[in-house]
Enzyme design. Sequence first.
Site, PDB file in Angstrom:
ATOM      1  N   ARG A   1     -19.683 -27.302 -16.252  1.00 56.90           N
ATOM      2  CA  ARG A   1     -19.843 -28.511 -17.041  1.00 56.90           C
ATOM      3  C   ARG A   1     -21.219 -28.605 -17.728  1.00 56.90           C
ATOM      4  O   ARG A   1     -21.334 -29.077 -18.850  1.00 56.90           O
ATOM      5  CB  ARG A   1     -19.682 -29.705 -16.108  1.00 56.90           C
ATOM      6  CG  ARG A   1     -19.473 -31.016 -16.798  1.00 56.90           C
ATOM      7  CD  ARG A   1     -19.510 -32.104 -15.762  1.00 56.90           C
ATOM      8  NE  ARG A   1     -18.319 -32.069 -14.932  1.00 56.90           N
ATOM      9  CZ  ARG A   1     -17.337 -32.958 -15.019  1.00 56.90           C
ATOM     10  NH1 ARG A   1     -17.416 -33.951 -15.855  1.00 56.90           N
ATOM     11  NH2 ARG A   1     -16.281 -32.866 -14.247  1.00 56.90           N
TER      12      ARG A   1
ATOM     13  N   LYS B   1     -11.466 -19.272  -1.140  1.00 58.55           N
ATOM     14  CA  LYS B   1     -11.050 -20.107  -0.028  1.00 58.55           C
ATOM     15  C   LYS B   1     -11.839 -21.411  -0.084  1.00 58.55           C
ATOM     16  O   LYS B   1     -12.901 -21.414  -0.695  1.00 58.55           O
ATOM     17  CB  LYS B   1     -11.263 -19.381   1.299  1.00 58.55           C
ATOM     18  CG  LYS B   1     -12.727 -19.113   1.630  1.00 58.55           C
ATOM     19  CD  LYS B   1     -12.921 -18.908   3.095  1.00 58.55           C
ATOM     20  CE  LYS B   1     -13.105 -20.218   3.804  1.00 58.55           C
ATOM     21  NZ  LYS B   1     -14.499 -20.434   4.260  1.00 58.55           N
TER      22      LYS B   1
ATOM     23  N   ASP C   1     -10.201 -13.283   0.464  1.00 59.57           N
ATOM     24  CA  ASP C   1     -10.728 -13.531   1.797  1.00 59.57           C
ATOM     25  C   ASP C   1     -11.781 -12.456   1.968  1.00 59.57           C
ATOM     26  O   ASP C   1     -11.454 -11.284   2.134  1.00 59.57           O
ATOM     27  CB  ASP C   1      -9.626 -13.380   2.851  1.00 59.57           C
ATOM     28  CG  ASP C   1     -10.125 -13.788   4.219  1.00 59.57           C
ATOM     29  OD1 ASP C   1     -11.158 -13.252   4.647  1.00 59.57           O
ATOM     30  OD2 ASP C   1      -9.487 -14.639   4.860  1.00 59.57           O
ATOM     31  N   HIS C   2     -13.046 -12.845   1.906  1.00 56.64           N
ATOM     32  CA  HIS C   2     -14.062 -11.799   1.775  1.00 56.64           C
ATOM     33  C   HIS C   2     -14.154 -10.904   3.017  1.00 56.64           C
ATOM     34  O   HIS C   2     -14.658  -9.799   2.939  1.00 56.64           O
ATOM     35  CB  HIS C   2     -15.426 -12.384   1.383  1.00 56.64           C
ATOM     36  CG  HIS C   2     -16.197 -13.007   2.505  1.00 56.64           C
ATOM     37  ND1 HIS C   2     -15.980 -14.287   2.936  1.00 56.64           N
ATOM     38  CD2 HIS C   2     -17.190 -12.521   3.272  1.00 56.64           C
ATOM     39  CE1 HIS C   2     -16.809 -14.548   3.927  1.00 56.64           C
ATOM     40  NE2 HIS C   2     -17.560 -13.508   4.153  1.00 56.64           N
TER      41      HIS C   2
ATOM     42  N   LYS D   1     -14.784  -6.270   3.670  1.00 58.41           N
ATOM     43  CA  LYS D   1     -15.836  -5.618   4.451  1.00 58.41           C
ATOM     44  C   LYS D   1     -15.392  -4.210   4.823  1.00 58.41           C
ATOM     45  O   LYS D   1     -14.265  -4.006   5.287  1.00 58.41           O
ATOM     46  CB  LYS D   1     -16.129  -6.441   5.728  1.00 58.41           C
ATOM     47  CG  LYS D   1     -16.805  -7.791   5.445  1.00 58.41           C
ATOM     48  CD  LYS D   1     -17.105  -8.519   6.744  1.00 58.41           C
ATOM     49  CE  LYS D   1     -17.460  -9.972   6.512  1.00 58.41           C
ATOM     50  NZ  LYS D   1     -18.835 -10.219   6.119  1.00 58.41           N
TER      51      LYS D   1
ATOM     52  N   GLU E   1     -21.963 -16.998  14.607  1.00 62.81           N
ATOM     53  CA  GLU E   1     -23.074 -17.132  13.666  1.00 62.81           C
ATOM     54  C   GLU E   1     -24.222 -17.815  14.376  1.00 62.81           C
ATOM     55  O   GLU E   1     -24.013 -18.709  15.190  1.00 62.81           O
ATOM     56  CB  GLU E   1     -22.648 -17.986  12.476  1.00 62.81           C
ATOM     57  CG  GLU E   1     -21.594 -17.334  11.630  1.00 62.81           C
ATOM     58  CD  GLU E   1     -21.278 -18.168  10.401  1.00 62.81           C
ATOM     59  OE1 GLU E   1     -21.907 -17.945   9.364  1.00 62.81           O
ATOM     60  OE2 GLU E   1     -20.422 -19.060  10.502  1.00 62.81           O
TER      61      GLU E   1
ATOM     62  N   ASP F   1     -12.424 -23.378   8.324  1.00 58.74           N
ATOM     63  CA  ASP F   1     -13.450 -22.587   7.644  1.00 58.74           C
ATOM     64  C   ASP F   1     -13.368 -21.097   8.006  1.00 58.74           C
ATOM     65  O   ASP F   1     -13.631 -20.242   7.173  1.00 58.74           O
ATOM     66  CB  ASP F   1     -14.833 -23.150   8.025  1.00 58.74           C
ATOM     67  CG  ASP F   1     -15.960 -22.521   7.226  1.00 58.74           C
ATOM     68  OD1 ASP F   1     -15.848 -22.512   5.983  1.00 58.74           O
ATOM     69  OD2 ASP F   1     -16.940 -22.045   7.830  1.00 58.74           O
TER      70      ASP F   1
ATOM     71  N   HIS G   1     -10.281 -15.953   7.849  1.00 56.53           N
ATOM     72  CA  HIS G   1     -10.917 -14.692   8.243  1.00 56.53           C
ATOM     73  C   HIS G   1     -10.393 -14.137   9.577  1.00 56.53           C
ATOM     74  O   HIS G   1     -10.022 -12.975   9.679  1.00 56.53           O
ATOM     75  CB  HIS G   1     -12.432 -14.867   8.368  1.00 56.53           C
ATOM     76  CG  HIS G   1     -13.080 -15.449   7.148  1.00 56.53           C
ATOM     77  ND1 HIS G   1     -12.658 -15.164   5.870  1.00 56.53           N
ATOM     78  CD2 HIS G   1     -14.118 -16.318   6.999  1.00 56.53           C
ATOM     79  CE1 HIS G   1     -13.415 -15.806   5.001  1.00 56.53           C
ATOM     80  NE2 HIS G   1     -14.304 -16.522   5.648  1.00 56.53           N
TER      81      HIS G   1
ATOM     82  N   LYS H   1     -20.742 -21.824  15.163  1.00 54.38           N
ATOM     83  CA  LYS H   1     -22.075 -21.847  14.540  1.00 54.38           C
ATOM     84  C   LYS H   1     -23.101 -22.172  15.619  1.00 54.38           C
ATOM     85  O   LYS H   1     -22.786 -22.780  16.637  1.00 54.38           O
ATOM     86  CB  LYS H   1     -22.117 -22.905  13.444  1.00 54.38           C
ATOM     87  CG  LYS H   1     -21.117 -22.588  12.323  1.00 54.38           C
ATOM     88  CD  LYS H   1     -21.684 -22.879  10.963  1.00 54.38           C
ATOM     89  CE  LYS H   1     -20.670 -22.648   9.873  1.00 54.38           C
ATOM     90  NZ  LYS H   1     -20.914 -21.435   9.082  1.00 54.38           N
TER      91      LYS H   1
HETATM   92  C1  BG6 Z   1     -17.444 -18.341   4.918  1.00 50.94           C
HETATM   93  C2  BG6 Z   1     -17.584 -19.648   5.625  1.00 50.94           C
HETATM   94  O1  BG6 Z   1     -16.129 -18.149   4.478  1.00 50.94           O
HETATM   95  O2  BG6 Z   1     -17.804 -17.296   5.789  1.00 50.94           O
HETATM   96  C3  BG6 Z   1     -18.992 -19.833   6.166  1.00 50.94           C
HETATM   97  O3  BG6 Z   1     -17.270 -20.719   4.754  1.00 50.94           O
HETATM   98  C4  BG6 Z   1     -19.394 -18.648   6.993  1.00 50.94           C
HETATM   99  O4  BG6 Z   1     -19.106 -21.038   6.924  1.00 50.94           O
HETATM  100  C5  BG6 Z   1     -19.131 -17.348   6.248  1.00 50.94           C
HETATM  101  O5  BG6 Z   1     -20.774 -18.772   7.265  1.00 50.94           O
HETATM  102  C6  BG6 Z   1     -19.359 -16.153   7.139  1.00 50.94           C
HETATM  103  O6  BG6 Z   1     -19.283 -14.998   6.376  1.00 50.94           O
HETATM  104  P1  BG6 Z   1     -20.009 -13.669   6.833  1.00 50.94           P
HETATM  105  O7  BG6 Z   1     -19.599 -12.662   5.833  1.00 50.94           O
HETATM  106  O8  BG6 Z   1     -21.480 -13.963   6.830  1.00 50.94           O
HETATM  107  O9  BG6 Z   1     -19.501 -13.401   8.210  1.00 50.94           O
END
Ligand code: BG6
Length: 492
Positions: A46, A150, A179-180, A184, A218, A237, A242, A342
Amino acid sequence: TKIEDQVLVIFGASGDLTMRKLIPAVFNLYKRGFLPQNYQVLGVSRTHYTDQEYQKLAVLENPHLPTLEKDELAVFAQHVRYQAIDTADITGYHTLKERLDNLFKECSISKNCIFYLSTPPSLYETIGANLSKVGLNKESDGWKRVIIEKPFGYDLASANALNERLLNCFQENQLYRIDHYLGKETVQNLLVTRFANSIFEPLWNRNYIQRVEITSAESVGVEKRGGYYDKSGAMRDMIQNHLLQLVALVAMEPPAKMDATSIRNEKDKVFQAIRPLTQEEIRKDVIRGQYMASTYKEEAMTGYREETGVAPESRTETFAAIKFFIDNWRWADVPFYIRTGKKLPTRVSEVVIHFKPNHHHLFSDKKLPNQQNILVFRIQPNEGILLKFGLKVPGTGVNVESVNMDFLYEDLSNTYVPEAYERLLLDCMQGDATLYARGDSVLKAWEFVDPILKAWKDDPSIPVYGYPAGTWGPENAMNMIEGEGLKWRNPC
Ligand code: BG6
C-alpha cells in the site's frame, strides 16, 4: 534445469518476511546464476515508493543482504521494481495488470508470473479473487502461480473456505502452499535416509520401532509478534503445519516415484491414518503450557503475559505436546510424541526414532532405557544425523556403554546448503510442487488439531500450565512418555 523468464510479484513487499527471507533468497539465486536475464521482482503493497526508493529499502540498504557486496547488489537492484496498490480494492489490480504488461514488454518476459502472498492472512482470499477478476489467473499466454504463506486458515472451517475460494479462481496445480520446514535440507534428507539406504527401511515399522519423538524447541519468546501470536498459539503456529508435515515424512510409505503427485499421495495417506483424539485423550495426551517470568542463566526472562501485544490474562499456549497414533499396518501401536515451545532452554529441532530394546538382556540383568538404539535427525542447528548404539567399555568384565556415531553437515566442505526459502522459491519458479503442501493434506492436518483447539476454547477446566522460561515446558509434558523410566530426549 533452465528457469524460464518470469516476474515474481510479492504482495506485502515492505513486510518483515519479504525483507528477511524472500529478497535474500532471490538475491542468492541470482548470485548462484539460477535467474535468467529476463527476470523481475515486483514488490506490491500500500505504501508509496518509487522503484528507486524500494530498491534502496529492499536491496541496497537491506540489513539482511550482504551490504558489502555493493556491485552485485547494484546489478541485482535493477531486477527489482515496485507498485503501490490498495490490495483490498479492485482498481489496484487493473493498475497492477497494466504495470505487469509494461514490464513484460520492457524486459521481454513471456507473461510468466508468481504471485507471492506475504500479507496478513485475512487478505489471501481478496487478493486471489481480485487477481482472477482482472484475468491474472489465466495461463493462455504464460503460466501463473500463487504462493500462499502460512497460516493457511485459522481452523478447519476457515481453511476449507479459503481453499474453496482459491480453487474457484485457480487450479490446484497453480497453488503453492508454502511450509518452510519442507524446504530445509535436513528435512528432505529424511526421505533419502529412509529410501536410499538399505539398512533403515527394513526396521522402519512397528516391529522394531518403539516410539517416534519430534521436538521443535525455540529459545526465543514471541519477540515483536505478540499481536499475531496471541491469536494463534503453538498449535496453529507450529504443530498444524511444520510438525505434522515432519510426521508425514517420517511415517509415509515409499512413493512409487520421486514426483510431486506420488510423494504427496503418500503423505496424504499418513494424514488419513492419524487417529483422531477423543475428548478424554485431549485432556490426557495433549499438554499446553505458557512461559512465565524467570531467571535463566542469570538473565531475567519476561513472562508471556508481559510481552507486547499479549493480553494480560491470555490463555494462549506457547508450548504444546501431543501423543497420538497412526492407524495403519506400519505404525499400529507405535506412539508418536510431538512437542514445540518458545523460551525453552535451547533452539533445536529433531526427529528421534527410538528402536525397541533387545528381547533378551545378555549383558545386564535389567533393561536400561538409555541403552536403546536411537536414530536422531538433527534438523537444526548443528544439522546432522546421529546413531546411538551400545559398545563394550574397554577393560575387564562386560560393561556396555551407549556411544554416538554421527555425521554433521558442516563436515561436508565446500557444500552450499541453501536456505529453505531459496530452495522453495526455485522449485516454484520451475513448477515443481513436491515440497509444497497439497490442499487435502493441509485440511486433514486441520481436522486433527481442530477438536483440540475447540476443546481448549470451550472447556476452561483444561489447564494451561505455566512453565518457567528457560525450562523444557510443563512437568506434565516432561512426564508424558509412557513406559517405565522413559523420557523425552532433551538435547543441549
Ligand atoms: C514460523 C513460526 O513458521 O516458524 C515462528 O511462525 C517460528 O513462530 C518459526 O519461530 C520457526 O522457524 P525455524 O525455521 O526458525 O525453525
